[in-house]
Design a protein around this motif. Structure first.
Motif, short mmCIF file in Angstrom:
data_model
loop_
_atom_site.label_atom_id
_atom_site.label_comp_id
_atom_site.label_asym_id
_atom_site.label_seq_id
_atom_site.Cartn_x
_atom_site.Cartn_y
_atom_site.Cartn_z
N ALA A 1 -10.35 -3.28 2.16
CA ALA A 1 -8.91 -3.09 1.97
C ALA A 1 -8.21 -2.62 3.25
N ASP A 2 -8.96 -2.21 4.26
CA ASP A 2 -8.36 -1.77 5.52
C ASP A 2 -8.19 -2.89 6.55
N ASP B 1 2.37 1.71 -3.41
CA ASP B 1 1.34 2.15 -4.35
C ASP B 1 1.06 3.65 -4.20
N GLU C 1 0.83 -1.21 0.00
CA GLU C 1 0.00 0.00 0.00
C GLU C 1 0.86 1.26 0.00
N TYR C 2 1.90 1.29 0.84
CA TYR C 2 2.81 2.44 0.87
C TYR C 2 3.46 2.66 -0.49
#
Length: 124
Positions: free
Chosen positions: A78-79, A32, A29-30
């Motif tokens: 997604a969290d 992305d 995620e980071y």
């Protein structure tokens, strides 16, 4: 880096006053988010400097494997990985600006606090 409480939390991590957890999903995620050029149009750091900052931040993190998917059923699927990472690493806090979604989890973990950067700093 930016300003305010979020910046201060990152500083505390870099100074090893806090040990952030990192897992595969969060790292993806980071990476992305850092790859989205439009988000950083007005940023003081260029893409290479942001990558370097991420590398420095990662050196302060404790790599944590998530072996069990708790599925706390957050409004944004997604969290869920954030809570799973926190539980796997026995974290006391999830520090986030997304309080509304993360506090809406159906599966509760009483020892885990979901807090804003400002609240986290007050508790330190």
């Amino acid at each position: 880096m930016g300003v305010g409480a979020s910046r201060k939390v990152v500083e505390l991590c870099l100074q090893e006053h806090c040990i952030p957890l990192m897992g595969a999903a969060l790292l993806a995620e980071y990476e992305d988010v850092l790859g989205r050029a439009a988000l950083f149009r007005n940023c003081r750091l260029d893409a290479q400097e942001r990558d370097e900052l991420l590398d420095i931040f990662l050196s302060c993190c404790e790599w944590t494997r998530v072996y069990y998917l708790w599925r706390p059923n957050l409004p944004d699927e997604a969290d869920n990985h954030l809570v799973e990472l926190a539980v796997a690493g026995d974290a006391r806090y999830v520090v986030t600006r997304n309080l509304r979604d993360l506090r809406a989890m159906k599966l509760r973990f009483p020892a885990l606090k979901i807090v804003s950067p400002e609240d986290f700093l007050q508790e330190q």
